[in-house]
Design an enzyme around this catalytic site. Structure first.
Site, mmCIF file in Angstrom:
data_model
loop_
_atom_site.group_PDB
_atom_site.id
_atom_site.type_symbol
_atom_site.label_atom_id
_atom_site.label_comp_id
_atom_site.label_asym_id
_atom_site.label_seq_id
_atom_site.Cartn_x
_atom_site.Cartn_y
_atom_site.Cartn_z
ATOM 1 N N GLU B 36 0.804 -0.985 0.095
ATOM 2 C CA GLU B 36 0.044 -0.009 0.050
ATOM 3 C C GLU B 36 0.824 1.274 0.023
ATOM 4 O OE1 GLU B 36 -3.575 -2.279 3.104
ATOM 5 O OE2 GLU B 36 -1.865 -0.917 3.922
ATOM 6 N N THR B 114 -6.144 -0.399 3.122
ATOM 7 C CA THR B 114 -7.151 -1.357 2.692
ATOM 8 C C THR B 114 -8.124 -1.701 3.756
ATOM 9 O OG1 THR B 114 -5.714 -3.164 2.948
ATOM 10 C CG2 THR B 114 -6.027 -1.911 0.684
ATOM 11 N N MET B 199 -7.709 -3.291 10.691
ATOM 12 C CA MET B 199 -6.877 -3.910 11.594
ATOM 13 C C MET B 199 -5.979 -2.730 12.497
ATOM 14 S SD MET B 199 -5.871 -7.385 9.568
ATOM 15 C CE MET B 199 -4.958 -8.261 11.141
ATOM 16 N N GLU B 200 -6.143 -1.550 12.067
ATOM 17 C CA GLU B 200 -5.360 -0.215 12.707
ATOM 18 C C GLU B 200 -6.157 0.930 13.062
ATOM 19 O OE1 GLU B 200 -4.500 -1.796 9.495
ATOM 20 O OE2 GLU B 200 -2.940 -3.183 10.248
ATOM 21 N N ASP B 223 -12.209 -6.097 -0.013
ATOM 22 C CA ASP B 223 -13.356 -7.261 -0.127
ATOM 23 C C ASP B 223 -14.466 -7.062 0.713
ATOM 24 O OD1 ASP B 223 -10.957 -7.472 2.540
ATOM 25 O OD2 ASP B 223 -12.757 -8.403 3.164
#
Lengths: 265, 265
Positions: B36, B114, B199-200, B223
């Site tokens: 990324e 993402t 996740m962050e 997704d």
């Protein structure tokens, strides 16, 4: 990653060996909850830092002082500024571990705290466990290699003489950010072969490892996770009594550590 | 907590207002994955730091340079030293956010990356979402007030003009350390009213808030979580293409930010 240079490795190993032969001078004790920390603060007659080594805005609290041959720092992540509860969990634990290492350059980190225990692995309420290995149980990343990164399993700094002296149980610790346990957590905890479950340990271990500071983990069992009682209720019921057992073990550990070098633990 | 002094509040408010009127000079862009980050590093012609602002031992990588009126720093938590995969998740994200703020004193943080999207909330593959609110979905602490601490819901820095300029979707973000989604995660994500899942983000927001640095979150959907395909497979399939959309949005955002002050976003 760059290939390692053998000479650099040899020099680093020699330096590590040298450090392990120097008496331990500075220790950082990371404790997530005030209830767990204050009896130790009193025991070691530590005083609260009024000119903080931490940046403005963070709730992290340092208590410090000299006890026997040691410069002791108890670091408590403090109360959430908005909600007023202890800043538990892996994010706060990582941050205070990092900031404490940067500010204080400790020779040893002790993460002490309460934990859930598994009776299937022989844990009872009030047991104090010296942790041999840590891992996470709530970081599922089902992509090859990322899965291992998520679990983050690592051995703790080995202290066979300290374990013998204190006559502690030895077991593995599994860490996650929830007090309860979902079926997915349970499967991961079983895979981690854990005797105890907490909300900080593996994060403290990760940061200590990154910065090459040896870390040990002393966890006292407040509730039986695979028992009949709801965790939150049992945890709150036993918190004060079990904290006394924890604090006694930590005091004995500190007494043992004082005057010794890392290789003597 | 100590009661707040009204005069101190007034002074602080005046200082904040003053800061919001100065042009933004330094920005930190936190990106969890190398895939990324690299297209943006090239786009802004940044160079990798060879005399790291971070301590020895950490894998964190800083790319920096001047682009238009801005001093841009892209911070990538780097590859795990043992496993060689990107250091994803909340622990690494918290640490790099903290260390970057300490080292660089940015005027603004952008967390770009993402994310999984929820078609029930209108998300499609390739969508770029500007995040209005963040919360955690895997920190269940069923004790009053601790439950709210665990969820850690907070609003992000509001940028209505930037959203309008870039014509972005606006939605809420829910953060957890697993790529997959357990039934407990799903219930919490629904309670968080999330359009996207990463996740962050909530960890970056927590640290930015602690240190009073405004932070914005730009997330591109790789997704569909509530779709038919397995997340890991769909994520890996779409990562590169969606990263292009993400990088385009971040570039436009940076172009818009250049020369402006916080209150003009």
């Amino acid at each position: 990653m760059a290939p390692q240079d053998d000479n650099v490795d040899a020099v680093e190993e020699a330096m590590v060996a040298e450090v392990e032969k120097k008496p331990i001078a500075t220790i950082v004790i990371i404790i997530a909850m005030q209830t767990e920390a204050l009896p130790l603060v009193n025991k070691f007659q530590l005083i609260e830092d009024h000119d903080s080594v931490f940046p403005k805005g963070v709730p992290w609290v340092r208590y410090h002082g000299t006890y026997k041959d040691l410069f002791i720092n108890i670091i408590w992540p403090g109360k959430d500024a908005v909600l007023g509860v202890d800043s538990v969990g892996t994010v706060s634990a990582s941050l205070v571990t990092y900031a404490s290492i940067q500010a204080l350059q400790p020779d040893l980190i002790i993460n002490a705290g309460t934990a859930g225990g598994f009776k299937a692995k022989g844990a009872n309420i009030g047991d104090v466990v010296m942790v041999s290995d840590v891992a996470f149980h709530d970081r599922r990343i089902p992509i090859p290699v990322f899965d291992q990164y998520g679990i983050g399993a690592r051995r703790t700094f080995s202290t066979p003489k300290l374990v013998k002296e204190l006559d502690l149980k030895v077991g593995k610790l599994s860490t996650g950010d929830s007090l309860d346990m979902s079926p997915q957590d349970e499967a991961a905890i079983n895979a981690n072969d854990a005797t105890v479950k907490d909300m900080e340990g593996a994060a403290v271990a990760y940061v200590a490892d990154l910065l090459s500071v040896p870390a040990i983990f002393i966890k006292a069992v407040t509730d039986i996770v695979d028992g009949d009682k709801p965790t939150a209720e049992e945890f709150l019921q036993n918190l004060v009594a079990v904290t006394a057992a924890l604090d006694q073990a930590v005091t004995k550990a500190v007494d043992f550590i004082s005057g010794k070098c890392l290789s003597e633990l």
